[in-house]
Design a protein around this motif. Structure first.
Motif, mmCIF file in Angstrom:
data_model
loop_
_atom_site.group_PDB
_atom_site.id
_atom_site.type_symbol
_atom_site.label_atom_id
_atom_site.label_comp_id
_atom_site.label_asym_id
_atom_site.label_seq_id
_atom_site.Cartn_x
_atom_site.Cartn_y
_atom_site.Cartn_z
ATOM 1 N N ARG A 99 0.776 -1.130 -0.045
ATOM 2 C CA ARG A 99 0.119 0.066 0.041
ATOM 3 C C ARG A 99 0.723 1.127 0.095
ATOM 4 N N ARG A 100 1.545 1.603 0.953
ATOM 5 C CA ARG A 100 2.401 2.780 1.279
ATOM 6 C C ARG A 100 3.940 2.356 1.515
ATOM 7 N N ARG A 101 4.456 2.477 0.146
ATOM 8 C CA ARG A 101 6.246 2.007 0.414
ATOM 9 C C ARG A 101 7.024 2.879 0.836
ATOM 10 N N ARG A 102 8.145 2.509 1.148
ATOM 11 C CA ARG A 102 9.213 3.572 1.630
ATOM 12 C C ARG A 102 9.499 4.802 0.634
ATOM 13 N N MET A 103 9.455 5.883 1.044
ATOM 14 C CA MET A 103 9.615 6.916 0.257
ATOM 15 C C MET A 103 11.340 7.436 0.451
ATOM 16 N N LYS A 104 11.697 7.356 1.612
ATOM 17 C CA LYS A 104 13.302 7.940 1.928
ATOM 18 C C LYS A 104 14.133 6.723 2.011
ATOM 19 N N ALA A 105 15.370 6.886 1.409
ATOM 20 C CA ALA A 105 16.428 5.977 1.430
ATOM 21 C C ALA A 105 16.853 5.769 2.984
ATOM 22 N N CYS A 106 17.638 4.834 3.140
ATOM 23 C CA CYS A 106 18.273 4.499 4.410
ATOM 24 C C CYS A 106 19.633 5.084 4.195
ATOM 25 N N THR A 107 19.890 6.385 5.209
ATOM 26 C CA THR A 107 18.961 6.475 6.134
ATOM 27 C C THR A 107 18.276 8.017 5.884
ATOM 28 N N ALA A 108 17.053 8.042 6.496
ATOM 29 C CA ALA A 108 15.994 8.915 6.005
ATOM 30 C C ALA A 108 16.232 10.437 6.494
ATOM 31 N N PHE A 109 16.719 10.606 7.604
ATOM 32 C CA PHE A 109 16.702 11.962 8.114
ATOM 33 C C PHE A 109 18.605 12.252 8.275
ATOM 34 N N ASP A 110 19.337 11.665 9.220
ATOM 35 C CA ASP A 110 20.562 12.010 9.155
ATOM 36 C C ASP A 110 21.008 11.067 8.212
ATOM 37 N N ARG A 111 21.406 11.709 6.926
ATOM 38 C CA ARG A 111 21.712 10.799 5.791
ATOM 39 C C ARG A 111 23.104 10.675 5.882
ATOM 40 N N PHE B 98 23.730 14.448 13.246
ATOM 41 C CA PHE B 98 23.108 14.850 14.569
ATOM 42 C C PHE B 98 22.680 13.557 15.130
ATOM 43 N N SER B 99 22.501 12.477 14.764
ATOM 44 C CA SER B 99 21.958 11.285 15.445
ATOM 45 C C SER B 99 22.822 10.299 15.842
ATOM 46 N N LEU B 100 23.247 10.303 17.119
ATOM 47 C CA LEU B 100 24.137 9.252 17.812
ATOM 48 C C LEU B 100 23.585 7.645 17.385
ATOM 49 N N SER B 101 22.331 7.587 17.332
ATOM 50 C CA SER B 101 21.901 6.339 16.778
ATOM 51 C C SER B 101 22.357 5.712 15.450
ATOM 52 N N VAL B 102 22.554 6.729 14.478
ATOM 53 C CA VAL B 102 22.807 6.450 13.208
ATOM 54 C C VAL B 102 24.424 6.147 13.179
ATOM 55 N N ALA B 103 24.971 6.895 14.082
ATOM 56 C CA ALA B 103 26.614 6.724 14.433
ATOM 57 C C ALA B 103 26.764 5.430 14.946
ATOM 58 N N LYS B 104 26.011 5.047 15.933
ATOM 59 C CA LYS B 104 26.191 3.424 16.534
ATOM 60 C C LYS B 104 25.771 2.511 15.672
ATOM 61 N N ALA B 105 24.744 2.581 14.742
ATOM 62 C CA ALA B 105 24.465 1.577 13.622
ATOM 63 C C ALA B 105 25.561 1.561 12.545
ATOM 64 N N VAL B 106 25.991 2.525 12.333
ATOM 65 C CA VAL B 106 27.256 2.425 11.355
ATOM 66 C C VAL B 106 28.344 1.822 11.961
ATOM 67 N N ALA B 107 28.670 2.014 13.210
ATOM 68 C CA ALA B 107 29.987 1.523 13.962
ATOM 69 C C ALA B 107 29.542 -0.131 14.169
ATOM 70 N N SER B 108 28.348 -0.411 14.295
ATOM 71 C CA SER B 108 27.857 -1.976 14.664
ATOM 72 C C SER B 108 28.327 -2.855 13.225
ATOM 73 N N VAL B 109 28.257 -2.237 12.218
ATOM 74 C CA VAL B 109 28.235 -3.061 10.967
ATOM 75 C C VAL B 109 29.820 -2.788 10.227
ATOM 76 N N ALA B 110 30.632 -2.093 11.132
ATOM 77 C CA ALA B 110 32.187 -1.765 10.554
ATOM 78 C C ALA B 110 33.061 -2.684 10.171
ATOM 79 N N GLU B 111 32.905 -3.843 10.910
ATOM 80 C CA GLU B 111 33.597 -4.878 10.490
ATOM 81 C C GLU B 111 33.277 -5.681 9.275
ATOM 82 N N GLN B 112 31.917 -5.712 9.088
ATOM 83 C CA GLN B 112 31.649 -6.405 8.007
ATOM 84 C C GLN B 112 31.666 -5.456 6.865
ATOM 85 N N PHE B 113 31.432 -4.122 6.905
ATOM 86 C CA PHE B 113 31.809 -3.403 5.877
ATOM 87 C C PHE B 113 32.734 -2.110 6.203
ATOM 88 N N PRO B 114 34.159 -2.598 6.245
ATOM 89 C CA PRO B 114 34.980 -1.666 6.647
ATOM 90 C C PRO B 114 35.060 -0.495 5.728
#
Length: 452
Positions: free
Chosen positions: A301-313, A334-350
């Motif tokens: 019905r209503r698909r994704r509009m914004k790419a990941c990440t949507a706000f703190d791109r 501005f988003s520490l949550s995005v920073a933490k998400a990026v850091a969490s996958v750093a080994e997989q995608f260095p």
């Protein structure tokens, strides 16, 4: 008094393009206009206290304060005949109408400095309200019945005005902006349309709702984009982090008192059921079949509009990134949550992670966190300081994919849990990101709360 002019098309008096501070850094934006029904003023600008229009008089008419914020951009006050002028139905029913402009993320002063970054949009609106109250002796209307209205970023500002009235956090900014510090910027009620709020956690909420959709659409937010493996990993991490965030909010269902939580899968638990109930209620009101689950709704019905990440791109190219720049720097993460998400996958995608590692270092600074708080209404709902509105009406389109549905629901539940006053909250089926409403309903709501 000499500035009132008669507008035949609206059968009202208007005072337009008034600069609301003597310290305006961007005078073309820091302006407002006031519109009043014909019966409320004489031809010489004198208030006719017994002048009546509809169910109101010049003394007791509610005052609508509609902010024109959009995308946290610099926006002017609006004029009759323009697309974003919504004064006609309010004036026809006897209400006083104010339209207000503001500085935004791209605003610069004469020296070329950026002077509209966070939190200046809300500072401008608080300054404007204090300016109007300072001159209420020559303005019709009941200035104790000030009702804030806005949509999108304006919806965020409307919510923020409602929960942060006269809060001392804003005093230094208000003084710098030339506000009347002896006046109040509190509002009586707020109409909140599709608010873009809780920006610190909005990326988590977005991936929690739209994570099943691997492709964004072409929109103002950017070109259509298919998820890369790196972004898929970031999306999964953000969605998982949202579960933890929601479960830490200590929300309770206003109807049952049940604690609202999400299961580890993000698709179970009382919080998830509350989101689905809100969506189903909207569908049923229009005689439509309610969605079975959230992923089905997203994919069919209503698909994704914004790419990941949507706000703190990740590429720092969103309007929100621009909002959190400073006087010298145009954009910032501005988003520490995005920073933490990026850091969490750093080994997989260095390689991908390494190119982003430096961007969020400033986010933990106390001054930066203060700026984030000043734009987040959720931060002020439980704050004992400041004045709160006593009526809230929240409307979001069920076709809105600018932010997750759960963001506005969280706002509504937090307001109800805090027992600040009445909260009228709903999704509206077949409505996009806009003033998601049916004709006349907001005016009917205003009549109702002004009788109380």
């Amino acid at each position: 008094m000499n500035q009132w002019k008669f507008c035949p098309s609206l059968d009202c008096w208007c005072m337009e393009d008034v600069v609301y501070t003597d310290k305006a850094a961007v005078p073309q934006a820091q302006r407002l206009s006031v519109f009043a029904p014909k019966a409320y003023l004489s031809e010489t600008g004198i208030i006719q206290e017994r002048g009546a229009c509809g169910r109101y008089t010049a003394q007791n008419a509610p005052v609508i304060f509609e902010n024109n914020a959009a995308g946290y951009m610099e926006m002017p006050n609006t004029h009759p005949g323009e697309d974003r002028f919504f004064g006609s139905p309010y004036l026809a029913q006897g209400m006083v109408y104010v339209t207000c402009g503001c500085r935004g993320r791209s605003s610069r002063n004469e020296q070329g400095e950026y002077v509209g970054k966070a939190p200046m949009t809300i500072v401008d609106f608080k300054t404007a309200i204090r300016f109007l109250r300072h001159h209420r002796g020559v303005l019709p209307g009941d200035w104790n019945r000030l009702i804030s209205v806005g949509f999108s970023a304006g919806g965020a500002m409307s919510a923020l005005l409602a929960v942060s009235g006269d809060h001392p956090d804003y005093d230094p900014y208000l003084r710098e902006n030339g506000a009347y510090m002896e006046e109040s910027d509190a509002v009586y009620a707020a109409q909140i349309y599709c608010p873009i709020i809780d920006l610190e956690h909005a990326d988590m909420a977005y991936e929690w709702q739209f994570g099943a959709d691997p492709q964004s659409e072409e929109s103002y937010a950017g070109p259509a984009e298919i998820m890369t493996p790196f972004k898929e990993a970031v999306s999964r991490k953000l969605s998982s982090m949202y579960v933890t965030y929601v479960n830490g909010l200590e929300l309770t269902d206003p109807r049952t008192g049940e604690v609202l939580t999400l299961g580890e899968d993000g698709r179970s638990g009382s919080f998830y059921e509350c989101v689905m109930r809100r969506l189903s209620d909207a569908a049923k009101l229009c005689g439509e079949q309610p969605p079975v689950d959230l992923d089905e709704d997203v994919l069919h019905r209503r698909r994704r509009m914004k790419a990941c990440t949507a706000f703190d791109r990740l590429d720092e190219q969103s309007g929100e990134n621009e909002l959190f720049g400073n006087r010298a720097q145009n954009t910032a993460h501005f988003s520490l949550s995005v920073a933490k998400a990026v850091a969490s996958v750093a080994e997989q995608f260095p390689e991908e992670a390494a190119s982003l590692a430096e961007g969020w270092k400033h986010c933990s600074d106390e001054g930066f966190q203060t700026r984030l708080r000043l734009l987040n209404p959720l931060a002020y709902i439980r704050d004992p300081q400041g004045k709160k509105a006593v009526h809230y009406r929240i409307r979001v389109g069920a076709d809105d994919a600018d932010t997750a549905f759960s963001v506005s629901m969280t706002l509504a539940v937090m307001l109800q849990n805090a027992h600040l006053g009445t909260v009228d909250d709903a999704l509206v089926w077949h409505q996009p990101h806009c003033e998601a409403d049916l004709p006349g309903q907001i005016q009917a709501w205003i009549h109702q709360i002004c009788r109380q």
